[in-house]
Scaffold this motif. Structure first.
Motif, short mmCIF file in Angstrom:
data_model
loop_
_atom_site.label_atom_id
_atom_site.label_comp_id
_atom_site.label_asym_id
_atom_site.label_seq_id
_atom_site.Cartn_x
_atom_site.Cartn_y
_atom_site.Cartn_z
N GLU A 42 -9.69 -5.72 4.65
CA GLU A 42 -9.07 -4.56 4.00
C GLU A 42 -8.19 -3.80 4.99
OE1 GLU A 42 -10.38 -0.55 1.48
OE2 GLU A 42 -11.88 -1.72 2.56
N GLN A 43 -8.66 -3.64 6.23
CA GLN A 43 -7.88 -2.94 7.24
C GLN A 43 -6.60 -3.70 7.57
OE1 GLN A 43 -11.00 -2.75 10.17
NE2 GLN A 43 -11.34 -0.56 9.82
N SER B 22 -5.06 -5.89 5.64
CA SER B 22 -4.19 -5.86 4.46
C SER B 22 -3.43 -4.56 4.37
CB SER B 22 -5.05 -6.07 3.21
OG SER B 22 -4.24 -6.06 2.05
N THR B 23 -4.12 -3.45 4.59
CA THR B 23 -3.46 -2.13 4.55
C THR B 23 -2.40 -2.01 5.61
OG1 THR B 23 -5.45 -1.09 3.65
CG2 THR B 23 -3.85 0.35 4.71
N GLU B 24 -2.70 -2.48 6.83
CA GLU B 24 -1.74 -2.38 7.92
C GLU B 24 -0.53 -3.28 7.68
OE1 GLU B 24 0.05 -1.34 11.58
OE2 GLU B 24 -1.32 -0.36 10.17
N GLU C 135 0.65 -4.22 4.81
CA GLU C 135 1.44 -3.61 3.73
C GLU C 135 2.30 -2.47 4.28
OE1 GLU C 135 0.72 -2.44 -0.92
OE2 GLU C 135 -0.92 -2.11 0.49
N ARG C 136 1.71 -1.68 5.21
CA ARG C 136 2.47 -0.60 5.82
C ARG C 136 3.64 -1.15 6.65
NH1 ARG C 136 3.34 1.77 10.40
NH2 ARG C 136 1.99 0.34 11.54
#
Length: 423
Positions: free
Chosen positions: A292-293, A295-297, A299-300
């Motif tokens: 999850e971490q 994936s979020t990074e 995407e950013r």
């Protein structure tokens, strides 16, 4: 293997995920690089139709990420198999033994009163070898075991099963509960190996007074060094010793003696000798980011690259996410977050496809060498009174989606964004 190498690592979950690699390596380092036998015991998931795939994935993980060649003990999936004697021989002689996901009750059914169960007792009784038990297999180690499938999936009344009780050889009278901090339920409570608080309270009332609940969080390990008589909490979460809703929690990095852990499980105070739990992990390891971490990074980074018109960086963010998904998809049990990460990756790919059509460079930058000389010509035409030609030039630019704005401060213009052009 000598007693000085005896280790029991109890993992709450994530046993073949990137987050646990450093812990596996630290345990395997006790082999000191010498020739050794590393064995996978597949009984907990032996009933599943994809048992061979799970075993192959696990062996691949240990070879690739830990540098440990692992073989599967044959004939020990459950039931009677002609290779069971050979498999038992491998288990008894294993310098490193691993067992993980599946059903605790299924594993118990084939271990408790069988030769494999006796082999596990002998390993702990004689304090021999490196033993790594995770998830379902870990749940069997205590005096009592959670029948998680029967309670959570089938709906039987909350109850315990008699466990293997191999931890009694270390003086630990516990019901071991992996997945202790599980959050998969979202709006409903799935902590404590999917039991939730209400069911765990009910089950605690069924335990003898001398038995504690020993909880190990997901992506967390309690590493018991049996020679040095110490327990170390490693990974992302905590270890919890609980008696009837009263808990003592130890974060990653905590090191305490096995004597203190025994006393905690017996509800004896240890604060005078264990003060306070170490909050930081001094092992020097770097814990891998969760899916999850990452994936979020990613995407950013993708959005930043898109805003900056950097196609290479956009592709790089997508490739990083794809590689991370591939690593996490190798987890033999947990796939939480994989589907969401794949959805993010698909969105990235779609947007990269759109960018291939429209381009990612700033349209204002690409149009400037053409537009600004034409605007300068239009200004001269207007100064000379040739408004018809100047207007025709403005209309020609408008037909190409170049908007002209005449203001008191001069002429401004704008080009369509890539998103507008794609639409």
């Amino acid at each position: 293997m000598a007693d000085r190498d005896a280790v029991l690592a109890i993992m709450g979950s994530g046993e073949t995920s990137p987050t646990m690699v450093t812990i596996h390596r630290a345990v395997a380092d006790h082999l000191d690089g010498r020739r050794s036998s590393a064995v996978l015991l597949e009984t907990p998931y032996g009933f599943q139709s994809n048992v061979a795939d799970i075993s192959a994935t696990a062996c691949g993980y240990f070879a690739r990420s830990v540098g440990l060649p692992v073989v599967t003990a044959p004939g020990l999936r459950g039931g009677k198999h002609e290779d069971a004697d050979r498999g038992l021989l491998l288990v008894r002689g294993a310098d490193w033994l691993f067992s993980g996901p599946g059903s605790p009750s299924y594993a118990l059914r084939h271990w408790r009163d069988a030769a494999v169960g006796q082999a596990l007792h002998d390993r702990l009784r004689t304090r021999a070898g490196l033993t790594v038990f995770a998830s379902a297999a870990a749940a069997t180690l205590g005096r009592f075991t959670v029948p998680v499938y029967e309670i959570y999936k089938v709906g039987t009344d909350p109850h315990w099963l008699p466990g293997l009780d191999v931890l009694s050889h270390l003086g630990l009278e516990v019901a071991l509960v992996p997945h202790y901090d599980n959050k998969e339920g979202g709006t409903h409570d799935t902590r404590y190996c999917y039991l939730g608080e209400q069911r765990l309270r009910t089950m605690e009332e069924q335990l003898p007074d001398d038995v504690a609940v020993l909880g190990v969080d997901e992506h967390t390990a309690v590493v018991l060094d049996l020679a040095d008589e110490k327990a170390t909490v490693r990974g992302r979460g905590t270890m919890t010793v609980r008696h009837h809703a009263t808990s003592v929690t130890f974060p990653a990095g905590t090191v305490l003696s096995l004597s203190d852990l025994r006393d905690l499980c017996r509800r004896k105070p240890v604060h005078a000798r264990t003060a306070p739990p170490v909050a930081a992990d001094h092992t020097g390891e770097t814990t891998a980011a969760t899916l999850e971490q990452v994936s979020t990074e990613c995407e950013r980074l993708f959005e930043t690259a898109y805003a900056g018109h950097d196609a290479a960086a956009m592709a790089g963010a997508a490739l990083t996410l794809e590689a991370t998904i591939r690593e996490w998809a190798a987890d033999t049990e947990e796939d939480v977050g994989v589907d969401q990460a794949r959805a993010v990756l698909r969105t990235m790919i779609v947007r990269l496809g759109e960018a291939a059509v429209t381009g990612v460079a700033d349209p204002a930058t690409t149009h400037r060498p053409l537009v600004e000389p034409l605007l300068a010509l239009r200004t001269r035409l207007r100064a000379a009174g040739d408004y018809a030609t100047a207007d025709a030039l403005r209309d020609a630019l408008a037909a190409a989606d170049i908007q002209i704005f005449d203001t008191p401060d001069g002429t401004r213009w704008s080009a369509p964004t890539n998103a507008a052009r794609a639409g």
